[in-house]
Design a protein around this motif. Sequence first.
Motif, PDB file in Angstrom:
ATOM      1  N   GLN A  92       0.838  -1.203   0.000  1.00 24.14           N
ATOM      2  CA  GLN A  92       0.000   0.000   0.000  1.00 24.14           C
ATOM      3  C   GLN A  92       0.877   1.260   0.000  1.00 24.14           C
ATOM      4  O   GLN A  92       1.918   1.301   0.681  1.00 24.14           O
ATOM      5  CB  GLN A  92      -0.895   0.044   1.239  1.00 24.14           C
ATOM      6  CG  GLN A  92      -1.867  -1.108   1.384  1.00 24.14           C
ATOM      7  CD  GLN A  92      -1.280  -2.287   2.151  1.00 24.14           C
ATOM      8  OE1 GLN A  92      -0.081  -2.332   2.428  1.00 24.14           O
ATOM      9  NE2 GLN A  92      -2.132  -3.244   2.515  1.00 24.14           N
ATOM     10  N   PRO A  93       0.493   2.300  -0.742  1.00 22.87           N
ATOM     11  CA  PRO A  93       1.198   3.572  -0.630  1.00 22.87           C
ATOM     12  C   PRO A  93       1.147   4.101   0.801  1.00 22.87           C
ATOM     13  O   PRO A  93       0.131   3.984   1.491  1.00 22.87           O
ATOM     14  CB  PRO A  93       0.432   4.491  -1.586  1.00 22.87           C
ATOM     15  CG  PRO A  93      -0.140   3.554  -2.602  1.00 22.87           C
ATOM     16  CD  PRO A  93      -0.520   2.328  -1.814  1.00 22.87           C
ATOM     17  N   LEU A  94       2.280   4.688   1.232  1.00 18.21           N
ATOM     18  CA  LEU A  94       2.407   5.209   2.582  1.00 18.21           C
ATOM     19  C   LEU A  94       2.579   6.725   2.527  1.00 18.21           C
ATOM     20  O   LEU A  94       3.495   7.234   1.879  1.00 18.21           O
ATOM     21  CB  LEU A  94       3.628   4.583   3.274  1.00 18.21           C
ATOM     22  CG  LEU A  94       4.011   5.154   4.639  1.00 18.21           C
ATOM     23  CD1 LEU A  94       2.912   4.901   5.673  1.00 18.21           C
ATOM     24  CD2 LEU A  94       5.343   4.579   5.108  1.00 18.21           C
ATOM     25  N   ALA A 112      10.670   6.377   4.686  1.00 22.68           N
ATOM     26  CA  ALA A 112      10.005   5.156   4.210  1.00 22.68           C
ATOM     27  C   ALA A 112       8.742   5.486   3.428  1.00 22.68           C
ATOM     28  O   ALA A 112       8.221   4.632   2.706  1.00 22.68           O
ATOM     29  CB  ALA A 112       9.660   4.246   5.394  1.00 22.68           C
ATOM     30  N   GLY A 113       8.257   6.712   3.533  1.00 21.73           N
ATOM     31  CA  GLY A 113       7.000   7.089   2.909  1.00 21.73           C
ATOM     32  C   GLY A 113       7.112   7.273   1.406  1.00 21.73           C
ATOM     33  O   GLY A 113       8.150   7.685   0.886  1.00 21.73           O
ATOM     34  N   ASP A 114       6.022   6.995   0.717  1.00 21.22           N
ATOM     35  CA  ASP A 114       5.931   7.303  -0.711  1.00 21.22           C
ATOM     36  C   ASP A 114       5.650   8.782  -0.912  1.00 21.22           C
ATOM     37  O   ASP A 114       6.090   9.386  -1.889  1.00 21.22           O
ATOM     38  CB  ASP A 114       4.804   6.480  -1.351  1.00 21.22           C
ATOM     39  CG  ASP A 114       5.061   4.993  -1.243  1.00 21.22           C
ATOM     40  OD1 ASP A 114       5.955   4.506  -1.951  1.00 21.22           O
ATOM     41  OD2 ASP A 114       4.379   4.329  -0.438  1.00 21.22           O
ATOM     42  N   TYR A 204       1.796  -0.303  -9.480  1.00 19.85           N
ATOM     43  CA  TYR A 204       2.610   0.890  -9.679  1.00 19.85           C
ATOM     44  C   TYR A 204       3.703   0.987  -8.615  1.00 19.85           C
ATOM     45  O   TYR A 204       4.877   1.239  -8.921  1.00 19.85           O
ATOM     46  CB  TYR A 204       1.732   2.135  -9.592  1.00 19.85           C
ATOM     47  CG  TYR A 204       1.535   2.861 -10.901  1.00 19.85           C
ATOM     48  CD1 TYR A 204       2.619   3.368 -11.613  1.00 19.85           C
ATOM     49  CD2 TYR A 204       0.253   3.070 -11.401  1.00 19.85           C
ATOM     50  CE1 TYR A 204       2.415   4.046 -12.803  1.00 19.85           C
ATOM     51  CE2 TYR A 204       0.046   3.747 -12.591  1.00 19.85           C
ATOM     52  CZ  TYR A 204       1.140   4.237 -13.289  1.00 19.85           C
ATOM     53  OH  TYR A 204       0.940   4.916 -14.468  1.00 19.85           O
ATOM     54  N   LYS A 205       3.319   0.807  -7.353  1.00 14.19           N
ATOM     55  CA  LYS A 205       4.312   0.944  -6.290  1.00 14.19           C
ATOM     56  C   LYS A 205       5.421  -0.086  -6.457  1.00 14.19           C
ATOM     57  O   LYS A 205       6.606   0.229  -6.283  1.00 14.19           O
ATOM     58  CB  LYS A 205       3.655   0.818  -4.911  1.00 14.19           C
ATOM     59  CG  LYS A 205       4.687   0.935  -3.787  1.00 14.19           C
ATOM     60  CD  LYS A 205       4.091   1.154  -2.416  1.00 14.19           C
ATOM     61  CE  LYS A 205       5.188   1.226  -1.364  1.00 14.19           C
ATOM     62  NZ  LYS A 205       4.675   1.497  -0.010  1.00 14.19           N
ATOM     63  N   LYS A 206       5.064  -1.306  -6.805  1.00 14.66           N
ATOM     64  CA  LYS A 206       6.060  -2.353  -7.010  1.00 14.66           C
ATOM     65  C   LYS A 206       7.005  -1.980  -8.148  1.00 14.66           C
ATOM     66  O   LYS A 206       8.224  -2.118  -8.026  1.00 14.66           O
ATOM     67  CB  LYS A 206       5.363  -3.683  -7.291  1.00 14.66           C
ATOM     68  CG  LYS A 206       6.291  -4.884  -7.422  1.00 14.66           C
ATOM     69  CD  LYS A 206       5.471  -6.167  -7.519  1.00 14.66           C
ATOM     70  CE  LYS A 206       6.365  -7.402  -7.579  1.00 14.66           C
ATOM     71  NZ  LYS A 206       7.094  -7.508  -8.860  1.00 14.66           N
ATOM     72  N   ALA A 228       1.704  -6.509 -14.184  1.00 10.63           N
ATOM     73  CA  ALA A 228       0.692  -7.279 -13.456  1.00 10.63           C
ATOM     74  C   ALA A 228      -0.562  -7.492 -14.289  1.00 10.63           C
ATOM     75  O   ALA A 228      -1.493  -8.175 -13.856  1.00 10.63           O
ATOM     76  CB  ALA A 228       0.341  -6.571 -12.155  1.00 10.63           C
ATOM     77  N   GLY A 229      -0.609  -6.886 -15.483  1.00 13.05           N
ATOM     78  CA  GLY A 229      -1.796  -7.017 -16.312  1.00 13.05           C
ATOM     79  C   GLY A 229      -2.936  -6.155 -15.792  1.00 13.05           C
ATOM     80  O   GLY A 229      -2.813  -5.466 -14.781  1.00 13.05           O
ATOM     81  N   VAL A 230      -4.041  -6.205 -16.483  1.00  9.01           N
ATOM     82  CA  VAL A 230      -5.175  -5.375 -16.086  1.00  9.01           C
ATOM     83  C   VAL A 230      -5.863  -5.965 -14.862  1.00  9.01           C
ATOM     84  O   VAL A 230      -5.758  -7.159 -14.574  1.00  9.01           O
ATOM     85  CB  VAL A 230      -6.186  -5.220 -17.243  1.00  9.01           C
ATOM     86  CG1 VAL A 230      -5.512  -4.597 -18.455  1.00  9.01           C
ATOM     87  CG2 VAL A 230      -6.809  -6.565 -17.607  1.00  9.01           C
ATOM     88  N   ALA A 231      -6.588  -5.128 -14.171  1.00  9.10           N
ATOM     89  CA  ALA A 231      -7.316  -5.561 -12.983  1.00  9.10           C
ATOM     90  C   ALA A 231      -8.492  -6.455 -13.360  1.00  9.10           C
ATOM     91  O   ALA A 231      -9.059  -6.315 -14.449  1.00  9.10           O
ATOM     92  CB  ALA A 231      -7.827  -4.347 -12.212  1.00  9.10           C
ATOM     93  N   PRO A 232      -8.876  -7.358 -12.473  1.00 13.66           N
ATOM     94  CA  PRO A 232     -10.027  -8.222 -12.752  1.00 13.66           C
ATOM     95  C   PRO A 232     -11.311  -7.442 -13.028  1.00 13.66           C
ATOM     96  O   PRO A 232     -12.175  -7.906 -13.775  1.00 13.66           O
ATOM     97  CB  PRO A 232     -10.151  -9.061 -11.480  1.00 13.66           C
ATOM     98  CG  PRO A 232      -8.789  -9.049 -10.866  1.00 13.66           C
ATOM     99  CD  PRO A 232      -8.209  -7.712 -11.203  1.00 13.66           C
ATOM    100  N   ASP A 233     -11.419  -6.241 -12.427  1.00 12.61           N
ATOM    101  CA  ASP A 233     -12.638  -5.454 -12.611  1.00 12.61           C
ATOM    102  C   ASP A 233     -12.441  -4.315 -13.629  1.00 12.61           C
ATOM    103  O   ASP A 233     -13.206  -3.354 -13.636  1.00 12.61           O
ATOM    104  CB  ASP A 233     -13.108  -4.875 -11.271  1.00 12.61           C
ATOM    105  CG  ASP A 233     -12.118  -3.890 -10.686  1.00 12.61           C
ATOM    106  OD1 ASP A 233     -10.944  -3.841 -11.126  1.00 12.61           O
ATOM    107  OD2 ASP A 233     -12.508  -3.140  -9.748  1.00 12.61           O
TER     108      ASP A 233
END
Length: 241
Positions: A92-94, A112-114, A204-206, A228-233
Amino acid sequence: MGELVLREDAGGVATLTLNRPDKRNALNLALWGELDAHVDAIRAAGEAIGAVILRASGPSFCAGNDLKERGIKAPRPHYQASIVTKLAELPQPLIVAVQGGCFTGGLELALAGDIIVAGEGANFADTHGKFGLVPIWGMSQRLPRRVGEWKAREISFTGLPIDGREAERIGLANRCVPDAELDATARTLAEAIAAQSRHSVFAYKKLYREQTDLPLDAGLVHEVSNSAGVAPDMAERVARF
């Protein structure tokens, strides 16, 4: 003793609050242990949490390491550094909201924060040299990646503080806002992130983390090869739009 790190979840956002205001949120081993447990729990929650805010109670974000505990053995080697890294590597973005003092170990934690949001009254400093210390929690690596090598050298060599507006100007903070608006600004950003596709934001973060030191050509190949390809939704989201 009450909790040293508080957690509150709302709207897909987890907010962690350093809660040792009487000690300017100095980082003792007990606080590190609670922070470590929260980070593990947030990672385990996966897409149930879309964004994380790290903030602090009281007038100061963090005075740094609790020097009264120097010499006390930590639970494992490189204990504090490993927790900072786990925080930085959350899927998760921080967002880190900084008010008042943010010194040395506290700055390493904030890095450590984004996204770092600073109040106008914030003061950032690397005071390792004041106490004859050298960094082992990531300062020499994360600070130059954030502000550039030569500005990082100035900050670390001099130990001089940087206020919120200067932090924004040099890229240490993404934004500087009036102190009274700090929490609301961090919350607005976190809610905007949480409203996005978790699939997209986590991917994106990865990618951002993995390509940091790659040359452009290698980075472009990495982006395609590790998609990661497109989202399932995705189709549902496009239809709603």
